[in-house]
Design an enzyme around this catalytic site. Structure first.
Site, short mmCIF file in Angstrom:
data_model
loop_
_atom_site.label_atom_id
_atom_site.label_comp_id
_atom_site.label_asym_id
_atom_site.label_seq_id
_atom_site.Cartn_x
_atom_site.Cartn_y
_atom_site.Cartn_z
N SER A 190 0.85 -1.19 0.00
CA SER A 190 0.00 0.00 0.00
C SER A 190 0.89 1.24 0.00
CB SER A 190 -0.95 -0.03 1.21
OG SER A 190 -1.84 1.07 1.17
N THR A 191 0.86 2.04 1.06
CA THR A 191 1.63 3.28 1.12
C THR A 191 3.12 3.01 0.91
OG1 THR A 191 0.04 4.11 2.73
CG2 THR A 191 2.10 5.34 2.49
N HIS A 217 -2.74 -1.02 -3.17
CA HIS A 217 -3.88 -0.13 -2.90
C HIS A 217 -3.72 1.13 -3.75
CE1 HIS A 217 -4.33 -2.03 1.40
NE2 HIS A 217 -4.71 -2.84 0.43
N MET A 310 0.02 1.00 5.19
CA MET A 310 -0.73 1.27 6.41
C MET A 310 -1.78 0.20 6.63
SD MET A 310 -2.95 4.70 7.31
CE MET A 310 -1.56 5.75 6.94
N ASP A 313 -4.01 -5.11 6.01
CA ASP A 313 -4.44 -5.91 4.87
C ASP A 313 -3.30 -6.84 4.46
OD1 ASP A 313 -5.95 -6.87 2.74
OD2 ASP A 313 -5.28 -5.29 1.38
#
Length: 371
Positions: A190-191, A217, A310, A313
């Site tokens: 993600s991030t 993401h 973050m 997940d």
């Protein structure tokens, strides 16, 4: 002490709106605002904020140019605000290449299902990337290669060198393969993921022996541009996944934003199912969904990784993979932009190795027998 934030945008309405949201969180404080990139560079050097929020399209100097100059003279965690358009996607990827750590849609209704969730997410993102400011200010600045493309395949984060890893160097300690046999590689992030995925994928040869599933993401309008950009940089083929795609060795399939990507069929002739993201799902795409489906089809023959991001997940999907006998690795804390998703996997005792980003590709190649 509160985290000091510099808000940069040419719209007085948006500057005020973002400032109000940031100041409503006790751990955050807007120290000043800037109305264009040139002013942002000047105030970043003078005020040394902990975090900068940056618009992309501004007069005098645009946000991408401002990011490059700030990273060259006073490296600072930067959160970009972007429009959810194809051009916005390309510009945002350029900003990440320049050194920005993360991005959010500029329209708050695109961030979350309701305003309160959007406000909380913005505050969390600022707090999370602020944790990287000490490392960035210690890191020496390096020049960008003259032939670089966005998300350049250099061993740097954006255009700054990450703090040297405490892991042994390749010369001091070579990785050893476990001897397991694989038929699929799966990576969730993600991030910080766009730069992390680029660093890994550009090191893989065209003859990588398995299909690769990528779950990042990312908004729906971004994944096509991101896949195209990765494909232009990598020896392996990278494409945005489509429903019905047959999994082929040496091809990386990026889950489309707003959708869920699952594996169907049987090993050797498996296909992808790309379906609606689902109203109740927090993440679209979701690492747990893809990992869980991979566990059912490939069981122990999956090599999987959870990278910077973050939240948590990937933890439950990784748990399913581990129960099926698959291999799960996590990116180490020091090399993550946000040590959330990898930490969730590591703390649960699911991952077998915690690896620095700059050695993950090397470890993959050794493990699959071509390193």
């Amino acid at each position: 002490m509160a985290i000091k934030v510099l808000v940069v945008d040419d719209s007085s309405f948006f500057r005020r709106r973002v400032s109000e949201i940031i100041n409503s969180e006790s751990r955050l404080e807007v120290m000043d605002v800037a109305v264009n990139g040139k002013e942002a560079v000047e105030k970043a050097k003078k005020l040394k904020p902990d975090v900068i929020t940056m618009d992309i399209e501004m007069p005098v100097m645009d946000g991408i140019t401002a990011v490059k100059q700030i990273m060259a003279v006073c490296p600072t965690p930067i959160l970009m605000f972007s429009s959810l358009t194809h051009d916005g996607a390309k510009a945002t990827l350029d900003a990440l290449d320049a050194g920005a750590l993360d991005f959010l849609p500029k329209k708050f209704e695109d961030i979350a299902r309701n305003r309160d969730d959007a406000v909380t997410l913005l505050q969390q993102r600022v707090i999370q990337i602020a944790s990287k400011r000490t490392m960035m200010r210690r890191a020496p600045v390096v020049a960008r290669p003259s032939s670089t493309s966005a998300l350049s395949p250099s061993p740097t984060v954006g255009n700054r060198t990450a703090r040297p890893s405490t892991a042994p160097t390749k010369a001091a300690a070579r990785f050893k393969a476990t001897g397991k046999k694989y038929q699929l590689t799966a990576i969730g992030t993600s991030t910080g993921g766009p730069v992390a995925l680029q660093k890994i994928l550009t090191k893989l040869p065209a003859n990588y022996p398995h299909p690769i599933l990528l779950i990042q993401h990312m908004p729906a309008t971004f994944t096509s541009a991101f896949a195209s950009r990765l494909n232009s940089l990598c020896k392996v083929e990278v494409k945005e996944a489509q429903d019905g795609d047959i999994l082929r060795p040496g091809v990386a399939y990026l889950a489309p934003g707003g959708k869920q990507m699952m594996v169907d069929g049987r090993p050797g002739s498996a296909r992808l199912r790309v379906i609606d993201g689902g109203e109740r799902m927090n993440y679209k795409p979701c690492v747990d969904v893809t990992f869980g489906s991979a566990a059912k089809i490939y069981s122990e023959k999956v090599l999987s990784m959870v990278l910077t991001g973050m939240g948590a997940d990937g933890r439950e999907g990784a748990r399913m993979l581990k129960s099926a006998g698959a291999t799960i690795w996590a990116q180490d804390e020091e090399s993550c932009v946000v040590y959330g998703m990898p930490q969730a996997v590591a703390k649960a005792g699911i991952s077998t190795e915690d690896l620095p980003l700059d050695r993950i590709a090397e470890r993959m190649l050794v493990e699959v027998g071509i390193g």
